[in-house]
Design a protein around this motif. Structure first.
Motif, PDB file in Angstrom:
ATOM      1  N   SER A   1       0.834  -1.210   0.000  1.00  0.00           N
ATOM      2  CA  SER A   1       0.000   0.000   0.000  1.00  0.00           C
ATOM      3  C   SER A   1       0.863   1.253   0.000  1.00  0.00           C
ATOM      4  CB  SER A   1      -0.923   0.002   1.221  1.00  0.00           C
ATOM      5  OG  SER A   1      -1.782  -1.125   1.213  1.00  0.00           O
ATOM      6  N   ALA A   2       1.949   1.236   0.799  1.00  0.00           N
ATOM      7  CA  ALA A   2       2.846   2.394   0.846  1.00  0.00           C
ATOM      8  C   ALA A   2       3.555   2.593  -0.488  1.00  0.00           C
ATOM      9  CB  ALA A   2       3.871   2.218   1.969  1.00  0.00           C
ATOM     10  N   ILE A   3       3.961   1.496  -1.125  1.00  0.00           N
ATOM     11  CA  ILE A   3       4.613   1.597  -2.429  1.00  0.00           C
ATOM     12  C   ILE A   3       3.651   2.161  -3.464  1.00  0.00           C
ATOM     13  CG2 ILE A   3       5.609   0.232  -4.304  1.00  0.00           C
ATOM     14  CD1 ILE A   3       6.699  -1.667  -2.116  1.00  0.00           C
ATOM     15  N   ALA A   4       2.410   1.701  -3.428  1.00  0.00           N
ATOM     16  CA  ALA A   4       1.416   2.207  -4.374  1.00  0.00           C
ATOM     17  C   ALA A   4       1.154   3.696  -4.157  1.00  0.00           C
ATOM     18  CB  ALA A   4       0.116   1.419  -4.231  1.00  0.00           C
ATOM     19  N   PHE A   5       0.998   4.073  -2.890  1.00  0.00           N
ATOM     20  CA  PHE A   5       0.707   5.478  -2.574  1.00  0.00           C
ATOM     21  C   PHE A   5       1.831   6.391  -3.054  1.00  0.00           C
ATOM     22  CE2 PHE A   5       0.321   9.289  -0.045  1.00  0.00           C
ATOM     23  CZ  PHE A   5      -1.047   9.466   0.115  1.00  0.00           C
ATOM     24  N   THR A   6       3.068   5.928  -2.910  1.00  0.00           N
ATOM     25  CA  THR A   6       4.217   6.783  -3.227  1.00  0.00           C
ATOM     26  C   THR A   6       4.675   6.637  -4.675  1.00  0.00           C
ATOM     27  OG1 THR A   6       5.668   5.056  -2.313  1.00  0.00           O
ATOM     28  CG2 THR A   6       5.042   6.872  -0.858  1.00  0.00           C
ATOM     29  N   ILE A   7       4.929   5.408  -5.125  1.00  0.00           N
ATOM     30  CA  ILE A   7       5.474   5.197  -6.468  1.00  0.00           C
ATOM     31  C   ILE A   7       4.411   5.436  -7.532  1.00  0.00           C
ATOM     32  CG2 ILE A   7       6.592   3.571  -8.026  1.00  0.00           C
ATOM     33  CD1 ILE A   7       8.361   4.469  -5.713  1.00  0.00           C
ATOM     34  N   ALA A   8       3.264   4.732  -7.416  1.00  0.00           N
ATOM     35  CA  ALA A   8       2.190   4.947  -8.383  1.00  0.00           C
ATOM     36  C   ALA A   8       1.558   6.325  -8.199  1.00  0.00           C
ATOM     37  CB  ALA A   8       1.138   3.849  -8.251  1.00  0.00           C
TER      38      ALA A   8
END
Length: 430
Positions: free
Chosen positions: A317-324
């Motif tokens: 979820s954190a990767i999606a929020f930041t990277i995506a």
């Protein structure tokens, strides 16, 4: 045109432009649902579908490279209208193609128009909105693509089982083509900005829009912006495309992998919306460096630490929020950088670099999986370009000072720039 009379029209224009971005996201996800049905119906090989997907990305990049200079020469309005009409009509025509050869021709032509439409829409938004809120509105309109992705997924789930893939592409094309009359009505013939008139360009700075990107004043910033676009779009595309396989390698079932992929898309949308508000207060290059840093930390943790199921979901979820989510920050790098005479070209060529990044990300992900990379190796490999992106964003902040020069296009000194300082012209001069 006064602010009071311009605001309602500009708000309408921004809403319709965001719907155009929704249509872009809708088209992309509809295509992803159509390809498996085409394979079943026509016996098309996965290699042919892969070739079509790859060439579609290339066509989109070429469309953007061509459309930017045209928009700077003739205005954004005619380019947006023609491209929206072209890709919508060809999307509808997809339902009538008899085989793979016809699908290849029609789809590539549609992607040419779609790739041209997106960066010019963003350039138009940047010209309509005053400096204080420009970055926020650019990112908000860009996030329309994520809404379209969700809408397309819902339509596919409902329409394909009931009526087949041909009806789905017709519905997608119709939803897009109905925007054309509204675009003609609300978009100004020339950009109507709420800021003070732009002073005439000096003879020394005059030249073509493309040439402006490569002058000494902008060259370093241009290259660094392209790196950021390539990293941002490429890494997000790699993760979104191969996440189900990576999740299954992590030991989870295919059903859970589908849920995790949906979670990734939802958190990416929330990230785009949240980071858009952050741009109202902070510089986009700083925002990008920070969120990529957080995303890289999450990627590395997934690679080297056994987080358990709950920790895995939190990290994804954190990767999606930041990277995506950072994809909504990317267009603000170009809109804040270039003068009005080259803004559409700057945005479209940077987006073209992002499409090349998507190609590289898709190829790299497939190559790593084919080579038998473990989940740990995959995530560690993904962290490499994000670190390069962080460095690029930091360097871009320094290079931007050179690009701004003593006076920017709004006639303001660098310290007074509404994009950098977050103040209006009136406040800066007070």
């Amino acid at each position: 045109m006064s602010t009071s009379t311009a605001t309602p029209r500009i708000r309408s224009a921004l809403f319709i432009l965001m719907l155009a971005m929704v249509a872009e996201g809708l088209d992309l996800v509809v295509a992803s649902f159509v390809f498996p049905r085409v394979m079943e119906e026509w016996g098309t090989s996965i290699e042919d579908i892969t070739t079509l997907v790859t060439l579609s990305v290339v066509a989109g990049a070429v469309g953007g490279y061509l459309a930017g200079p045209l928009a700077d020469r003739f205005g954004c309005r005619p380019v947006i209208v023609v491209c929206a009409l072209e890709f919508s009509a060809l999307t509808i025509a997809t339902a009538a193609v008899p085989g793979m050869a016809g699908l290849m021709i029609v789809r590539l032509a549609a992607c040419l128009g779609l790739g041209a439409l997106v960066p010019v829409v963003i350039a138009q938004v940047s010209e309509l909105v005053p400096g204080r809120t420009r970055s926020h509105m650019v990112s908000l309109v860009w996030s329309g693509g994520a809404f379209g992705f969700i809408l397309g997924s819902v339509l596919a789930a409902v329409v394909i089982p009931a009526a087949g893939w041909r009806v789905l592409v017709i519905v997608s094309g119709v939803l897009s083509i109905v925007l054309v009359p509204f675009l003609l009505r609300v978009l100004p013939r020339r950009a109507e900005r709420l800021e003070e008139p732009i002073p005439a360009t000096s003879h020394a700075e005059a030249g073509t829009a493309v040439g402006t990107l490569f002058t000494h004043r902008y060259l370093a910033s241009t290259l660094l912006t392209w790196i950021c676009f390539a990293v941002g779009l490429g890494v997000a595309y790699l993760i979104a495309t191969y996440l189900p396989l990576m999740v299954e390698q992590y030991g989870l079932t295919a059903g859970v992998a589908a849920l995790v992929t949906g979670l990734f898309g939802l958190c990416g949308l929330l990230g785009q919306l949240g980071l858009g508000f952050a741009l109202r207060r902070w510089d986009p290059r700083s925002v990008l460096a920070v969120v990529w840093g957080v995303g890289t930390l999450g990627i590395v943790l997934l690679a080297v630490v056994d987080l358990g199921i709950a920790g895995f979901l939190i990290a994804i979820s954190a990767i999606a929020f930041t990277i995506a989510g950072s994809n909504a920050v990317l267009p603000t790098l170009a809109t804040a950088l270039y003068p009005a005479r080259a803004k559409a070209t700057g945005v479209s060529w940077a987006n073209g670099a992002g499409q090349i990044g998507r190609l590289g990300g898709g190829w790299a992900g497939g190559a790593m999986l084919a080579a038998g990379f473990s989940t740990t190796q995959l995530f560690l490999a993904i962290a490499v370009p994000t670190v390069a992106g962080i460095v690029g964003a930091v360097l871009l902040r320094r290079a931007r000072r050179t690009a701004e020069g003593p006076v920017d296009d709004a006639g303001l000194a660098p310290a007074e720039s509404p994009i950098v300082a977050g103040t209006t012209t009136t406040e800066a001069r007070a």
